[in-house]
Design a protein around this motif. Structure first.
Motif, PDB file in Angstrom:
ATOM      1  N   TRP A   1       0.812  -1.216   0.000  1.00 25.31           N
ATOM      2  CA  TRP A   1       0.000   0.000   0.000  1.00 25.31           C
ATOM      3  C   TRP A   1       0.849   1.271   0.000  1.00 25.31           C
ATOM      4  CZ3 TRP A   1       0.045  -3.719   3.856  1.00 25.31           C
ATOM      5  CH2 TRP A   1       0.800  -3.412   5.004  1.00 25.31           C
ATOM      6  N   SER A   2       2.138   1.176  -0.298  1.00 27.58           N
ATOM      7  CA  SER A   2       3.023   2.340  -0.194  1.00 27.58           C
ATOM      8  C   SER A   2       2.654   3.441  -1.184  1.00 27.58           C
ATOM      9  CB  SER A   2       4.481   1.914  -0.399  1.00 27.58           C
ATOM     10  OG  SER A   2       4.662   1.342  -1.690  1.00 27.58           O
ATOM     11  N   VAL A   3       2.170   3.075  -2.373  1.00 35.30           N
ATOM     12  CA  VAL A   3       1.818   4.079  -3.377  1.00 35.30           C
ATOM     13  C   VAL A   3       0.547   4.823  -2.985  1.00 35.30           C
ATOM     14  CG1 VAL A   3       1.164   4.446  -5.782  1.00 35.30           C
ATOM     15  CG2 VAL A   3       2.963   2.801  -5.214  1.00 35.30           C
ATOM     16  N   ALA A   4      -0.427   4.104  -2.446  1.00 40.77           N
ATOM     17  CA  ALA A   4      -1.701   4.708  -2.050  1.00 40.77           C
ATOM     18  C   ALA A   4      -2.060   4.228  -0.641  1.00 40.77           C
ATOM     19  CB  ALA A   4      -2.801   4.354  -3.038  1.00 40.77           C
TER      20      ALA A   4
ATOM     21  N   ALA B   1      -7.546 -18.757   1.680  1.00 42.29           N
ATOM     22  CA  ALA B   1      -7.355 -17.354   1.320  1.00 42.29           C
ATOM     23  C   ALA B   1      -8.311 -16.458   2.092  1.00 42.29           C
ATOM     24  CB  ALA B   1      -7.547 -17.169  -0.190  1.00 42.29           C
ATOM     25  N   ALA B   2      -9.559 -16.890   2.263  1.00 46.96           N
ATOM     26  CA  ALA B   2     -10.546 -16.097   2.996  1.00 46.96           C
ATOM     27  C   ALA B   2     -10.129 -15.935   4.455  1.00 46.96           C
ATOM     28  CB  ALA B   2     -11.919 -16.746   2.898  1.00 46.96           C
ATOM     29  N   ASN B   3      -9.575 -16.980   5.055  1.00 46.19           N
ATOM     30  CA  ASN B   3      -9.141 -16.900   6.453  1.00 46.19           C
ATOM     31  C   ASN B   3      -7.956 -15.948   6.623  1.00 46.19           C
ATOM     32  OD1 ASN B   3     -11.096 -18.764   7.216  1.00 46.19           O
ATOM     33  ND2 ASN B   3      -9.737 -20.513   6.913  1.00 46.19           N
TER      34      ASN B   3
ATOM     35  N   GLN C   1      -2.739  -8.510  -0.856  1.00 50.03           N
ATOM     36  CA  GLN C   1      -2.876  -8.009  -2.216  1.00 50.03           C
ATOM     37  C   GLN C   1      -2.053  -8.884  -3.145  1.00 50.03           C
ATOM     38  OE1 GLN C   1      -2.154  -3.841  -2.823  1.00 50.03           O
ATOM     39  NE2 GLN C   1      -3.178  -3.202  -0.933  1.00 50.03           N
ATOM     40  N   ASP C   2      -2.636  -9.217  -4.287  1.00 49.87           N
ATOM     41  CA  ASP C   2      -1.929 -10.006  -5.306  1.00 49.87           C
ATOM     42  C   ASP C   2      -1.310 -11.268  -4.700  1.00 49.87           C
ATOM     43  OD1 ASP C   2      -2.554  -8.080  -7.228  1.00 49.87           O
ATOM     44  OD2 ASP C   2      -0.762  -6.915  -6.751  1.00 49.87           O
ATOM     45  N   ARG C   3      -2.086 -11.958  -3.886  1.00 50.38           N
ATOM     46  CA  ARG C   3      -1.666 -13.225  -3.270  1.00 50.38           C
ATOM     47  C   ARG C   3      -0.420 -13.071  -2.405  1.00 50.38           C
ATOM     48  NH1 ARG C   3      -4.225 -17.678  -5.280  1.00 50.38           N
ATOM     49  NH2 ARG C   3      -2.510 -19.044  -4.698  1.00 50.38           N
TER      50      ARG C   3
END
Length: 314
Positions: A70-73, A106-108, A224-226
């Protein structure tokens, strides 16, 4: 670094027989009992994090501040907390790259990361992973994920949450926080180096941290992005932390052969990869910005061996 393992001849047959019967739990506990060493520190029970495996360096990394997902946004909520608490510095961060996820793991992982977002550890405060993220039930939104139990992977609510705990554990170490409680898995896992994992079972196995710094610390985590990223923010310059691991014992894994009717005549295949058992001593050296140097002993981590399973045509 050296590994030491001695087995008396008269017990060899008994140990091999035990290995065939219990598959994943035999050798390390049996030898420690034979030596008369205490076994209370051995980790038993399920490890809610999927398949054990050899550590894979492509699955974990320490990101820079500019390399955070999240560094860009940056999220507005994070920016607001940083401004309110004067905590602009990334004091510790860790990433686990999510591959070959099983069931709804992934949900967990996403839910666990979301529950960490915005948590604050003020100076002197303690943090309990189980109290914040658990219990890991369907009612709280957790789904079936992988849990390694009795030599098999089964579906269980919250399976995979140990990845979040392990990422937080490593980030907290880099941030110079105090680790009050941490438990290893029963076997090596592929997504962190040996001695750097954190197993979670509600309510018996927890990850507990304490902030002994003079600045509040903000916890933030996202997927983000796995890739799972956990970062800690504070108002201080973090120490330069280095991990150290010494292998005290290595237990060679055994081998089990079992018939498989679906194979062609003469064909063999490795169905389950073998894992050596390990007894590892871990410690940290940290150099503070003012030059003070100190060492922290993290104790001994024990990993059971897992035998290699070879299937052959009967």
């Amino acid at each position: 670094m050296r590994a030491v393992w001695v087995i008396r001849r008269r017990t060899l047959l008994g140990i091999l027989a035990a290995l065939l019967l219990v598959a994943t739990l035999g050798l390390l506990a049996a030898v420690r009992a034979w030596r008369g060493e205490p076994s209370a520190s051995l980790t038993h029970g399920p490890a809610a994090c999927g398949l054990p495996g050899l550590p894979d360096p492509t699955l974990y990394s320490v990101p820079t501040a500019d390399g955070l997902a999240w560094s860009v946004a940056p999220p507005p909520a994070l920016l607001q907390l940083q401004a309110e608490l004067a905590a602009p510095v990334v004091v510790g961060a860790y990433q686990i790259h999510l591959r070959e996820l099983l069931f709804e793991e992934a949900a967990n992982v996403r839910l666990g990361a979301a529950l960490l977002q915005g948590q604050i550890l003020r100076p002197g405060e303690r943090f309990s992973f189980n109290e914040r993220v658990g219990p890991y039930t369907y009612e709280r939104g957790f789904r079936d994920g992988p849990e390694y139990r009795g030599g098999q992977v089964v579906a269980a609510p919250g399976g995979g949450i140990c990845k979040v705990a392990s990422a937080l554990f490593n980030a907290a170490v880099l941030a110079g926080l105090t680790i009050e409680e941490r438990h290893p898995h029963s076997m090596q896992v592929p997504y962190v180096p040996p001695g750097q994992d954190a197993a979670i079972t509600y309510p018996s196995k927890d990850l507990r941290l304490r902030n002994d710094r003079e600045s509040p610390v903000i916890l933030w985590a996202e997927v983000q992005d796995r890739t799972l990223t956990v970062a800690l923010y504070g108002g201080y310059e973090p120490p330069l932390v280095e991990w150290h691991h010494q292998i005290l014992e290595r237990v060679p894994h055994g081998r089990i052969r079992r018939p498989q009717a679906n194979l062609a005549t003469g064909q063999e295949r490795v169905a389950i990869q073998g894992l050596d058992g390990l007894r590892i001593r871990s410690w940290l050296t940290a150099v503070e910005p003012d030059g003070r140097r100190h060492q922290t002993d993290l104790g001994i981590t024990l990993y059971h061996p897992r035998p290699e399973v070879v299937e052959y045509a009967p």
